[in-house]
Enzyme design. Structure first.
Site, mmCIF file in Angstrom:
data_model
loop_
_atom_site.group_PDB
_atom_site.id
_atom_site.type_symbol
_atom_site.label_atom_id
_atom_site.label_comp_id
_atom_site.label_asym_id
_atom_site.label_seq_id
_atom_site.Cartn_x
_atom_site.Cartn_y
_atom_site.Cartn_z
ATOM 1 N N CYS A 98 0.861 -1.189 0.000
ATOM 2 C CA CYS A 98 0.000 0.000 0.000
ATOM 3 C C CYS A 98 0.893 1.234 0.000
ATOM 4 O O CYS A 98 1.764 1.377 0.849
ATOM 5 C CB CYS A 98 -0.887 -0.021 1.244
ATOM 6 S SG CYS A 98 -1.701 1.548 1.584
ATOM 7 N N THR A 189 -4.259 5.068 7.233
ATOM 8 C CA THR A 189 -3.247 4.646 6.271
ATOM 9 C C THR A 189 -2.235 5.762 6.016
ATOM 10 O O THR A 189 -2.620 6.871 5.673
ATOM 11 C CB THR A 189 -3.943 4.251 4.953
ATOM 12 O OG1 THR A 189 -4.786 3.137 5.213
ATOM 13 C CG2 THR A 189 -2.947 3.883 3.875
ATOM 14 N N GLU A 256 -0.621 1.548 9.051
ATOM 15 C CA GLU A 256 -1.790 2.231 9.581
ATOM 16 C C GLU A 256 -1.460 2.690 10.998
ATOM 17 O O GLU A 256 -0.569 2.126 11.638
ATOM 18 C CB GLU A 256 -3.018 1.308 9.612
ATOM 19 C CG GLU A 256 -3.860 1.354 8.347
ATOM 20 C CD GLU A 256 -3.243 0.620 7.159
ATOM 21 O OE1 GLU A 256 -2.426 -0.295 7.394
ATOM 22 O OE2 GLU A 256 -3.548 0.944 5.994
ATOM 23 N N HIS A 291 -12.684 5.787 -2.907
ATOM 24 C CA HIS A 291 -11.691 4.823 -2.410
ATOM 25 C C HIS A 291 -12.028 3.404 -2.875
ATOM 26 O O HIS A 291 -11.141 2.562 -3.015
ATOM 27 C CB HIS A 291 -11.553 4.918 -0.890
ATOM 28 C CG HIS A 291 -10.169 4.560 -0.431
ATOM 29 N ND1 HIS A 291 -9.045 5.193 -0.899
ATOM 30 C CD2 HIS A 291 -9.721 3.593 0.414
ATOM 31 C CE1 HIS A 291 -7.964 4.640 -0.356
ATOM 32 N NE2 HIS A 291 -8.348 3.661 0.445
ATOM 33 N N GLU A 446 -7.261 -5.628 4.364
ATOM 34 C CA GLU A 446 -7.746 -4.336 3.892
ATOM 35 C C GLU A 446 -8.680 -4.505 2.704
ATOM 36 O O GLU A 446 -9.587 -3.700 2.496
ATOM 37 C CB GLU A 446 -6.584 -3.406 3.532
ATOM 38 C CG GLU A 446 -7.064 -1.976 3.483
ATOM 39 C CD GLU A 446 -6.062 -1.026 2.918
ATOM 40 O OE1 GLU A 446 -5.267 -1.444 2.054
ATOM 41 O OE2 GLU A 446 -6.063 0.131 3.332
HETATM 42 FE FE1 SF4 Z 1 -3.316 1.927 0.036
HETATM 43 FE FE2 SF4 Z 1 -5.867 2.689 -0.242
HETATM 44 FE FE3 SF4 Z 1 -3.984 3.555 -1.976
HETATM 45 FE FE4 SF4 Z 1 -4.736 1.062 -2.040
HETATM 46 S S1 SF4 Z 1 -6.045 2.815 -2.472
HETATM 47 S S2 SF4 Z 1 -2.648 1.802 -2.063
HETATM 48 S S3 SF4 Z 1 -5.108 0.605 0.091
HETATM 49 S S4 SF4 Z 1 -4.129 4.023 0.197
HETATM 50 FE FE FE Z 2 -7.301 1.678 2.056
#
Ligand code: SF4
Ligand code: FE
Length: 487
Positions: A98, A189, A256, A291, A446
């Site tokens: 991530c 995160t 995190e 997201h 996640e």
């Molecule tokens: Fe990390 Fe969320 Fe970006 Fe994926 S979308 S790399 S889980 S911050």
């Molecule tokens: Fe995430």
């Protein structure tokens, strides 16, 4: 734009308060547990410097006309939304972890459109403030922790009905020059690699909850903030002297943290929602939607590495031609590309918001994330199947390198003719890292809970799926006349 090294130096200047295993960490940048996660964020700066990635990694700001890192961009077209997903797949491929910077990007776009519509409806002036904030972020090429998730306490109770009023972050005082907030954001995160925190509410709210309807930004080292670093499976391997093979991925990672706001003052110019509870749900839904799109890129990129690792493991075990192995690899690619297809689809079907930036198609973004709660698990299962049990039973790197024991480990763990034992161990450790180790936080659990747990997507799918229209379609085809029903 900042270079990779400028980014690293800019983090050194922050006076962060970070706790890990009961201790205050003096220098998070060089801490062996945190450094790999910072390397992942640094990659977002490094790739933006490269000519070959310019189109994917950078964009032209609609606010300043300057070229900026795409992670700071307000999407101006469906093409921008598609490029965002491509950038995330690329980043996942290059880090196998991530890379954290997306949460800020997704928060920028959600708050930008929500504050605009809030101002239109209520006559407030949050959008103008937010535009100024975005110019500051873009001009300084900042990494921002987009922070939504509150600890939530008793899940059956609304924010204002909790036994402990701090279970959701809230306003404790309104002053002429700003507000004071208290509470925490959990599972944040990249928080320790961020210059700023950008806060949003975590659920839709009613009038009783209005003190909890708050959105604001502040520096990550603001007075009253501290962070507690989250543990990961196998994390202390990084503290072993000379650790390399056993880490699977020694260069990159994610993290995190629990971010605590202990009576933090936020000046008015950084407040983007202050008790407008009617708009909390809109902000939540939009951030979550962006997201959920993001996962159609980042998880796919990490999936590419995992599939490659599984294929190499098959080669090194001497079974690349076995038909069931080939079929399992095909299945893994099929699942991975299905996730990508969803990421691209919700982007291509995006729409222009009243504020001018583009938003993904919410239904398809939720379908994307719902698939992400399942398919990486199946990809991981197939990778473990192909890798074989040695992945979790093999001796340590220290034994492999030991003068006396080492030759035996080398001899008995040898696989295919012509392949070094070390390379075999390296690829198995990489699979272990992504499926069970530190990177499993980002790739496995996640995938389940990040950007909202599976049920949250199902609620959105039921709301957006338009079942009534589907019933009408069926009625027409079946020549149904409902006036006949009572006869
Ligand atoms: Fe990390 Fe969320 Fe970006 Fe994926 S979308 S790399 S889980 S911050
Ligand atoms: Fe995430």
């Amino acid at each position: 734009m900042m270079t990779k090294n400028e980014y690293i130096e800019s983090l050194r200047k922050l006076k962060l308060k970070v706790y890990f295993k009961g201790e205050l960490i003096e220098n998070p940048v060089d801490h062996p547990m945190i450094r790999p996660s910072m390397n992942s964020v640094a990659k977002t700066y490094e790739l933006a410097e490269k000519e070959e990635y310019r189109d994917i990694m950078t964009a032209i700001s609609n606010l300043t006309g300057k070229r900026i890192n795409r992670f700071c961009h307000l999407h101006q077209s469906t093409d921008d939304l598609v490029k965002k997903v491509k950038m995330q797949r690329l980043m996942g491929q290059q880090t196998a972890a991530c890379f954290q910077r997306c949460v800020g990007m997704d928060a920028f776009n959600a708050i930008y459109s929500t504050t605009y519509e809030m101002d239109q409806a209520l006559g407030t002036e949050y959008h103008k403030r937010f535009v100024e904030y975005m110019k500051y972020v873009q001009d300084n090429d900042l990494t921002v922790d987009g922070a939504m998730t509150d600890p939530k306490g008793d899940r059956g109770l609304a924010p204002s009905k909790q036994e402990d009023p701090d279970m959701y972050l809230h306003i404790v005082e309104v002053r002429p020059d700003g507000i004071v907030v208290r509470g925490a954001k959990a599972h944040q995160t990249g928080a320790i690699n961020s210059h700023e925190h950008l806060i949003m509410p975590t659920v839709a709210m009613k009038e009783d909850d209005k003190d909890y309807a708050v959105s604001f930004a502040c520096p990550s080292d603001a007075e009253g903030i501290f962070m507690v670093y989250g543990r990961q499976s196998c994390d202390t391997r990084k503290l072993e002297p000379g650790a390399d093979i056993d880490l699977g991925n020694s260069q990159f990672g994610g993290h995190e943290a629990l971010v605590v706001f202990d009576n933090v003052f936020i000046p008015n110019e950084r407040v983007f929602m202050c008790k407008e509870y009617q708009f909390a749900g809109m902000m939540v839904e939009r951030f979550a939607g962006y997201h959920r799109q993001s996962y159609g890129g980042c998880k796919v990129g990490v999936g590419d590495v995992l599939i490659g690792a599984a294929a190499l493991a098959a080669d090194y075990n001497g079974v690349p031609k076995a038909s069931h192995i080939k079929d399992k690899l095909i299945e893994m690619m099929h699942l991975n590309e299905t996730l990508y297809a969803c990421g691209i689809a919700c982007s291509s079907e995006g729409e222009k918001m009243p504020a001018g930036n583009y938003q993904i198609n919410l239904l398809l973004a939720n379908v994307c994330k719902q698939n992400v709660t399942r398919m990486p698990y199946e990809i991981a299962r197939l990778a473990e199947d192909i890798a074989g049990g040695l992945m979790v039973t093999m001796p340590s790197e220290q034994d492999f390198k030991d003068e006396k024991i080492g030759p035996y480990v080398k001899k008995y763990l040898k696989g295919a003719v012509g392949v070094s034992t070390e390379n075999r161990l390296r690829i198995l450790r990489l699979i272990e890292n992504i499926t069970l180790g530190t990177a499993a936080v980002g790739y496995r659990t996640e995938s389940m809970h990040g950007a909202g747990s599976p049920q949250a997507q199902r609620i959105m799918i039921s709301r957006q799926g338009n079942l009534a229209a589907k019933k009408e379609l069926a009625k027409v085809i079946a020549k149904i006349d409902e006036s006949q029903n009572r006869q």
